[in-house]
Design a protein around this motif. Structure first.
Motif, PDB file in Angstrom:
ATOM      1  N   MET A   1       0.805  -1.216   0.000  1.00  0.00           N
ATOM      2  CA  MET A   1       0.000   0.000   0.000  1.00  0.00           C
ATOM      3  C   MET A   1       0.845   1.277   0.000  1.00  0.00           C
ATOM      4  N   ILE A   2       1.893   1.305   0.810  1.00  0.00           N
ATOM      5  CA  ILE A   2       2.690   2.533   0.917  1.00  0.00           C
ATOM      6  C   ILE A   2       3.329   2.909  -0.422  1.00  0.00           C
ATOM      7  N   PRO A   3       4.001   1.976  -1.137  1.00  0.00           N
ATOM      8  CA  PRO A   3       4.548   2.357  -2.448  1.00  0.00           C
ATOM      9  C   PRO A   3       3.471   2.720  -3.465  1.00  0.00           C
ATOM     10  N   ALA A   4       2.240   2.195  -3.279  1.00  0.00           N
ATOM     11  CA  ALA A   4       1.159   2.486  -4.233  1.00  0.00           C
ATOM     12  C   ALA A   4       0.563   3.877  -4.031  1.00  0.00           C
ATOM     13  N   LEU A   5       0.844   4.493  -2.890  1.00  0.00           N
ATOM     14  CA  LEU A   5       0.208   5.766  -2.535  1.00  0.00           C
ATOM     15  C   LEU A   5       0.380   6.856  -3.591  1.00  0.00           C
ATOM     16  N   PRO A   6       1.577   7.030  -4.196  1.00  0.00           N
ATOM     17  CA  PRO A   6       1.712   8.088  -5.210  1.00  0.00           C
ATOM     18  C   PRO A   6       0.725   7.941  -6.364  1.00  0.00           C
ATOM     19  N   GLY A   7       0.401   6.704  -6.733  1.00  0.00           N
ATOM     20  CA  GLY A   7      -0.576   6.502  -7.800  1.00  0.00           C
ATOM     21  C   GLY A   7      -1.952   7.001  -7.420  1.00  0.00           C
ATOM     22  N   PHE A   8      -2.344   6.783  -6.173  1.00  0.00           N
ATOM     23  CA  PHE A   8      -3.642   7.259  -5.700  1.00  0.00           C
ATOM     24  C   PHE A   8      -3.657   8.791  -5.623  1.00  0.00           C
ATOM     25  N   ILE A   9      -2.528   9.366  -5.205  1.00  0.00           N
ATOM     26  CA  ILE A   9      -2.446  10.834  -5.143  1.00  0.00           C
ATOM     27  C   ILE A   9      -2.552  11.429  -6.540  1.00  0.00           C
ATOM     28  N   ALA A  10      -1.892  10.800  -7.515  1.00  0.00           N
ATOM     29  CA  ALA A  10      -1.981  11.271  -8.901  1.00  0.00           C
ATOM     30  C   ALA A  10      -3.429  11.253  -9.378  1.00  0.00           C
TER      31      ALA A  10
ATOM     32  N   LEU B   1      -8.575  14.240 -10.430  1.00  0.00           N
ATOM     33  CA  LEU B   1      -9.989  14.442 -10.101  1.00  0.00           C
ATOM     34  C   LEU B   1     -10.242  15.874  -9.652  1.00  0.00           C
ATOM     35  N   ALA B   2      -9.340  16.414  -8.810  1.00  0.00           N
ATOM     36  CA  ALA B   2      -9.506  17.793  -8.339  1.00  0.00           C
ATOM     37  C   ALA B   2      -9.412  18.777  -9.504  1.00  0.00           C
ATOM     38  N   ALA B   3      -8.467  18.534 -10.409  1.00  0.00           N
ATOM     39  CA  ALA B   3      -8.301  19.430 -11.557  1.00  0.00           C
ATOM     40  C   ALA B   3      -9.503  19.372 -12.495  1.00  0.00           C
ATOM     41  N   SER B   4     -10.175  18.208 -12.549  1.00  0.00           N
ATOM     42  CA  SER B   4     -11.327  18.070 -13.450  1.00  0.00           C
ATOM     43  C   SER B   4     -12.507  18.934 -13.029  1.00  0.00           C
ATOM     44  N   HIS B   5     -12.487  19.432 -11.779  1.00  0.00           N
ATOM     45  CA  HIS B   5     -13.564  20.303 -11.304  1.00  0.00           C
ATOM     46  C   HIS B   5     -13.338  21.759 -11.674  1.00  0.00           C
ATOM     47  N   ILE B   6     -12.166  22.060 -12.217  1.00  0.00           N
ATOM     48  CA  ILE B   6     -11.873  23.430 -12.645  1.00  0.00           C
ATOM     49  C   ILE B   6     -12.569  23.690 -13.982  1.00  0.00           C
ATOM     50  N   PRO B   7     -13.277  24.794 -14.112  1.00  0.00           N
ATOM     51  CA  PRO B   7     -13.956  25.095 -15.389  1.00  0.00           C
ATOM     52  C   PRO B   7     -12.989  25.041 -16.565  1.00  0.00           C
ATOM     53  N   GLY B   8     -13.366  24.330 -17.583  1.00  0.00           N
ATOM     54  CA  GLY B   8     -12.529  24.185 -18.764  1.00  0.00           C
ATOM     55  C   GLY B   8     -11.699  22.915 -18.769  1.00  0.00           C
ATOM     56  N   LEU B   9     -11.579  22.260 -17.606  1.00  0.00           N
ATOM     57  CA  LEU B   9     -10.774  21.041 -17.506  1.00  0.00           C
ATOM     58  C   LEU B   9     -11.635  19.817 -17.230  1.00  0.00           C
ATOM     59  N   GLU B  10     -12.915  19.906 -17.539  1.00  0.00           N
ATOM     60  CA  GLU B  10     -13.832  18.805 -17.249  1.00  0.00           C
ATOM     61  C   GLU B  10     -13.440  17.505 -17.958  1.00  0.00           C
ATOM     62  N   LYS B  11     -12.747  17.599 -19.103  1.00  0.00           N
ATOM     63  CA  LYS B  11     -12.353  16.406 -19.841  1.00  0.00           C
ATOM     64  C   LYS B  11     -11.362  15.550 -19.067  1.00  0.00           C
ATOM     65  N   LEU B  12     -10.721  16.137 -18.046  1.00  0.00           N
ATOM     66  CA  LEU B  12      -9.793  15.354 -17.237  1.00  0.00           C
ATOM     67  C   LEU B  12     -10.499  14.241 -16.473  1.00  0.00           C
ATOM     68  N   ASN B  13     -11.814  14.328 -16.388  1.00  0.00           N
ATOM     69  CA  ASN B  13     -12.553  13.253 -15.717  1.00  0.00           C
ATOM     70  C   ASN B  13     -12.374  11.922 -16.467  1.00  0.00           C
ATOM     71  N   ASP B  14     -12.160  11.999 -17.788  1.00  0.00           N
ATOM     72  CA  ASP B  14     -11.883  10.783 -18.562  1.00  0.00           C
ATOM     73  C   ASP B  14     -10.546  10.179 -18.143  1.00  0.00           C
ATOM     74  N   ILE B  15      -9.566  11.052 -17.866  1.00  0.00           N
ATOM     75  CA  ILE B  15      -8.250  10.592 -17.397  1.00  0.00           C
ATOM     76  C   ILE B  15      -8.393   9.942 -16.027  1.00  0.00           C
ATOM     77  N   PHE B  16      -9.242  10.531 -15.193  1.00  0.00           N
ATOM     78  CA  PHE B  16      -9.485   9.959 -13.865  1.00  0.00           C
ATOM     79  C   PHE B  16     -10.031   8.538 -13.987  1.00  0.00           C
ATOM     80  N   GLU B  17     -10.952   8.315 -14.910  1.00  0.00           N
ATOM     81  CA  GLU B  17     -11.542   6.989 -15.098  1.00  0.00           C
ATOM     82  C   GLU B  17     -10.480   5.985 -15.563  1.00  0.00           C
ATOM     83  N   ILE B  18      -9.572   6.447 -16.417  1.00  0.00           N
ATOM     84  CA  ILE B  18      -8.500   5.559 -16.884  1.00  0.00           C
ATOM     85  C   ILE B  18      -7.574   5.191 -15.731  1.00  0.00           C
ATOM     86  N   LEU B  19      -7.193   6.207 -14.933  1.00  0.00           N
ATOM     87  CA  LEU B  19      -6.317   5.955 -13.779  1.00  0.00           C
ATOM     88  C   LEU B  19      -6.985   5.023 -12.776  1.00  0.00           C
TER      89      LEU B  19
END
Length: 536
Positions: free
Chosen positions: A213-222, A227-245
């Motif tokens: 779990m500890i080494p996996a943490l950076p992946g979860f943070i990424a 996800l946080a960036a996808s809530h910024i107006p204009g960056l909604e398409k990042l939600n697709d990246i979130f689904e891939i991750l």
């Protein structure tokens, strides 16, 4: 004790598969020889700064030998042009050949050797005495075998690693001599160190959820950042990246699990990836189980193929590919639905607890989190729960409790000891702790000295951690741990409320610590009753 000589060079294809790092390559062989009870009595290894396929006479090269005699580690004893190497190794070549003829060398480990020039005397002596030889390097090993030398195992280098080659070499020699040998898969850090860090543990004893779990943490943070960036107006398409991750998380933990269990570097990584891809439908728990199965299968198939004397390239293909496929198919068709169900029940339990009484749940989480980290169970119990929560939504209630109850409490304690320390020296100790707390969202251990030195500070840390948990429950705030404090609010489901709770807890903890420091300083400076009586 069998005495071994290591002969060869960094090679052509070998250069890209470990030969470019001669110290690690030799160190892996030393670790396996020690595990088998062999002694490395001689070394002549030519390491060029480029692949021999592309090297020129002016290419820089070095020679590694046992310059201080047997039992020592190999060191670079020559450094110059590749064109001058043959002359530089002439004496070493003759000396090792003499040792072979005198019976001081029992076997040879060979890698991309040069039997026509740099190693000509060694292989003449080997052909005369029929000492067993194992090695890699298609052309050179064919020439050695044609000379009449006794080659007991040979292989190409494609698909191999420094560790798997070393295991193969030593296993082949041990089998030839009828000796027992258990690979040391802890590895070695330097050439000829003679001390691999092999754990000596069984496969199942090496299973440790915490170290997955500890080494996996950076992946979860990424994932949380996206996800946080996808809530910024204009960056909604990042939600697709979130689904891939999100779909990639089981693969991530599968790789870590397989590598932890098998300890076979690239082979286990490949196996973990194959198993992880086929375990995606089982979620985070499915990825872990798939990776663990892959790691177990890797070790079993690796050792089985060695016993059957498969070429090393084939050993790696079977161990890495077939083991990952077998584990993945078991997960895909049998265990993934059960793993997904287990993960869903755990997340459902957390959600049900919050739904029943979010304030009570927050209070309990806040009160427990400091004792949990002090007892050493945080990373084994709470962190996996944090990651399971994040797997579903990218946020975690326990992650928010971590940030508020641990990081901000520690920051408050450190801030107080900068503003009003009991002793001036404590400010110097608290300053880097505060900077790491706020700048990186970690190092809560920096508050330990102040908590252990003052019971009031210790108790207030737990109380305000519980208060922070209550507020998070009341406001229904979820967040992410292990991120900078100033970023944390924006990676939560409610930036304003998260920021307010963080500030409240930090300020209250700071005030309580300042008061505790002042009170203790007054008590410390108060004259004792005996002194007061004598003054009167």
């Amino acid at each position: 004790m069998k005495k071994i000589a290591i002969i060869g060079s960094s090679g052509g294809n070998l250069y890209n598969l470990g030969g470019a790092d001669p110290e690690k390559l030799l160190g892996e062989i030393y670790a396996q020889c020690e595990s088998a009870g062999f002694e490395v009595s001689a070394v002549q290894f030519i390491a060029a700064d480029a692949s021999m396929d592309n090297a020129r006479p002016t290419t820089a090269a070095g020679v590694y030998t046992l310059s201080e005699g047997r039992g020592t580690k190999a060191k670079r004893t020559y450094h110059g042009k590749l064109a001058d190497v043959n002359g530089a190794v002439k004496d070493t070549d003759a000396k090792i050949a003499e040792d072979i003829r005198n019976g001081n060398i029992d076997g040879l480990i060979v890698m991309s050797a040069d039997p026509g020039r740099a190693n000509i005397e060694v292989f003449r002596a080997a052909a005369e005495t029929k000492v067993p030889i194992v090695g890699t390097g298609g052309t050179s090993m064919a020439m050695i075998a044609a000379s009449g030398a006794k080659v007991v195992a040979t292989s190409g280098t494609t698909g191999t690693t420094s560790r798997t080659r070393a295991v193969s070499f030593v296993a082949s020699l041990a089998k030839h001599w009828g000796m027992k040998y258990r690979p040391d898969l802890g590895g070695a850090s330097a050439a000829g160190s003679g001390s691999g860090s092999g754990s000596g543990k069984s496969l199942f004893k090496r299973i440790n959820i915490r170290s997955i779990m500890i080494p996996a943490l950076p992946g979860f943070i990424a994932m949380a950042i996206v996800l946080a960036a996808s809530h910024i107006p204009g960056l909604e398409k990042l939600n697709d990246i979130f689904e891939i991750l999100l779909k990639g998380l089981p693969v991530l933990v599968a790789v870590l699990a397989a590598k932890q269990v098998s300890e076979l570097d690239e082979v286990s990584i490949v196996s973990g990836i194959v198993a992880g891809v086929l375990s995606v439908e089982g979620g985070l728990i499915g990825g872990i189980i798939g990776g663990l199965l892959a790691g177990i299968f890797v070790r079993y198939l690796f050792e089985l193929c060695l016993n059957w004397r498969f070429p090393m390239t084939t050993v790696n293909i079977v161990a890495g590919g077939i083991s990952g496929l077998a584990a993945g198919l078991i997960m895909h068709y049998l265990l993934s639905p059960l793993a997904l169900m287990a993960g869903d029940y755990i997340k459902l339990g957390i959600s049900a607890t919050l739904a029943y009484s979010p304030i009570l749940a927050g209070l309990l989480a806040g009160l427990v989190i400091w004792p949990a980290i002090l007892a050493g169970v945080y990373h084994a119990v709470i962190l996996p729960l944090v990651l399971l929560e994040m797997e579903k939504s990218g946020f975690s209630f326990l992650g928010a409790v971590d940030m508020v109850g641990l990081v901000m409490v520690a920051a408050g304690i450190n801030l107080a000891n900068i503003i009003a320390p009991r002793e001036r020296s404590e400010a110097a100790v608290a300053t880097p702790g505060l900077l790491i707390n706020l700048g990186f969202g970690t190092f809560v251990e920096s508050a330990y000295p102040f908590m252990f030195a003052n019971k009031v500070v210790f108790i207030s840390a737990i109380i305000f951690s519980g208060l922070g948990g209550m507020l998070l429950g009341y406001f229904n705030v979820m967040g992410v741990a292990y991120v900078p404090a100033f970023v944390s609010p924006f990676m939560s489901n409610n930036a304003l409320k998260m920021g307010i709770v963080m500030a409240i807890v930090m300020v209250l903890t700071c005030i309580a610590t300042v008061i505790a420091n002042r009170f203790k300083a007054i008590v410390k400076n108060q004259p004792s009753p005996q002194v007061t009586q004598s003054i009167k």
